[in-house]
Scaffold this active site. Structure first.
Site, PDB file in Angstrom:
ATOM      1  N   LYS A   1      -0.171  11.747   5.456  1.00 26.88           N
ATOM      2  CA  LYS A   1       0.222  10.691   6.399  1.00 26.88           C
ATOM      3  C   LYS A   1       0.863   9.522   5.663  1.00 26.88           C
ATOM      4  O   LYS A   1       1.906   8.988   6.074  1.00 26.88           O
ATOM      5  CB  LYS A   1      -1.011  10.249   7.190  1.00 26.88           C
ATOM      6  CG  LYS A   1      -0.781   9.095   8.159  1.00 26.88           C
ATOM      7  CD  LYS A   1      -1.193   7.744   7.584  1.00 26.88           C
ATOM      8  CE  LYS A   1      -2.671   7.674   7.271  1.00 26.88           C
ATOM      9  NZ  LYS A   1      -3.066   6.315   6.793  1.00 26.88           N
TER      10      LYS A   1
ATOM     11  N   LYS B   1       0.829  -1.204   0.000  1.00 28.56           N
ATOM     12  CA  LYS B   1       0.000   0.000   0.000  1.00 28.56           C
ATOM     13  C   LYS B   1       0.869   1.263   0.000  1.00 28.56           C
ATOM     14  O   LYS B   1       0.529   2.266  -0.645  1.00 28.56           O
ATOM     15  CB  LYS B   1      -0.938   0.004   1.216  1.00 28.56           C
ATOM     16  CG  LYS B   1      -1.849   1.232   1.301  1.00 28.56           C
ATOM     17  CD  LYS B   1      -2.747   1.393   0.076  1.00 28.56           C
ATOM     18  CE  LYS B   1      -3.538   2.704   0.087  1.00 28.56           C
ATOM     19  NZ  LYS B   1      -4.586   2.751   1.108  1.00 28.56           N
TER      20      LYS B   1
END
Length: 295
Positions: free
Chosen positions: A240, A172
């Site tokens: 983030k 990811k």
């Protein structure tokens, strides 16, 4: 027998995923810090839970979809969290996007408590969540992965076991690196085309049919042209995620010079107060750097 699923985190992605699980015939018990999201799930045929403990009580599968590593850790290990209240043998699927090292550590803690952990971050944005067409990269045991394939099939389209615990989060991170780079270059292309007075809708259409075509162009191009930045995936979350990939790359001794530059542009956009925009809102900082800010 149909599985009972506890779904914790009913945000932009989580709520439509939970609804798709209801539509697939699962018993879905949802919890969210914002009670209106829980009520929305209940109206769609799910069950409302007032606490995490209530949500996971007796659940066969527990899914978490929360913003960041500390949130997952709190939901899992807190006094009223999953480890304290889930039944032994339950499957824990974390669809959040968090640091790979944290995912590996939390998976080990879950396994010690008798749970079967799978880190399974998703890609596809709000549209993919609504349409049940997410790409899901999964880390964990193959037997556990196979046992909950029906759960994955209800929310995703491309579902791949990519390795042991932590591997899903590593893949990811790579996904977010590629997506951010694509969004930045698309934004630069849009500002470039507009500067020359090109008919931009037609321009993006023809670009999309060639080697420059991508899902990012298909899904984000018109949003940029319209300056429509309602969040399908917020810039603050991509900020983030870029922190995750730059830190992981540094730990692995891997250079990501373009990724690091894009990470700084994302950070700049967020620090200017635009973290709540869709990540296609990265266009705003490109306009600013070009002296072409829109009023």
């Amino acid at each position: 027998m149909s599985k009972t699923i506890a779904f914790i985190g009913l945000g932009i992605m989580g709520l439509p995923m939970a609804k798709n699980l209801v539509n697939a015939g699962f018993t879905v018990r949802g919890y969210n810090r914002s009670p209106e999201k829980v009520a929305d799930l209940a109206a769609a045929g799910g069950q409302a839970a007032g606490t995490i403990a209530e949500a996971v009580d007796g659940a066969d599968v527990i899914i978490t979809m929360v913003p960041d590593s500390p949130d997952v850790e709190d939901v899992l290990t807190g006094d009223e969290g999953i480890l304290a209240h889930a039944k032994a043998g339950a499957y824990w699927i974390d669809n959040s996007t968090i640091r790979p090292d944290v995912a590996k550590n939390l998976s080990a803690q879950a396994a010690q408590k008798g749970l079967k952990p799978l880190d399974a971050p998703v890609s596809g944005g709000e549209a993919g969540a609504i349409n049940g067409a997410l790409s899901i990269m999964v880390g964990g045991d193959k037997g556990d992965f196979d046992a909950v394939s029906d759960v994955f099939d209800a929310v995703g389209k491309t579902i791949v076991l990519v390795g042991p615990s932590g591997s899903g989060q590593t893949v990811k991170a790579a996904n977010q690196l590629i997506v951010a780079g694509n969004i930045e270059l698309l934004a630069e292309a849009v500002v470039f085309l507009e500067a020359y007075g090109v008919e931009t809708t037609s321009a993006l259409q023809v670009l999309g049919g060639g080697l420059a075509g991508s899902k990012v162009l298909d899904q984000k191009g018109q949003k940029m042209l319209d300056r429509s930045f309602d969040p399908g995936f917020r810039l603050e979350l991509h900020h983030k995620d870029m922190g995750i990939v730059t830190a992981a790359a540094r730990e692995a001794g891997v250079a990501i010079p373009l990724g690091s530059a894009v990470a700084q542009l994302v950070a700049s956009t967020v620090q200017q107060g635009n973290g709540g925009l869709d990540h296609s809102g990265l266009l705003t900082v490109v306009e600013q750097l070009s002296g072409k800010n829109q009023d």
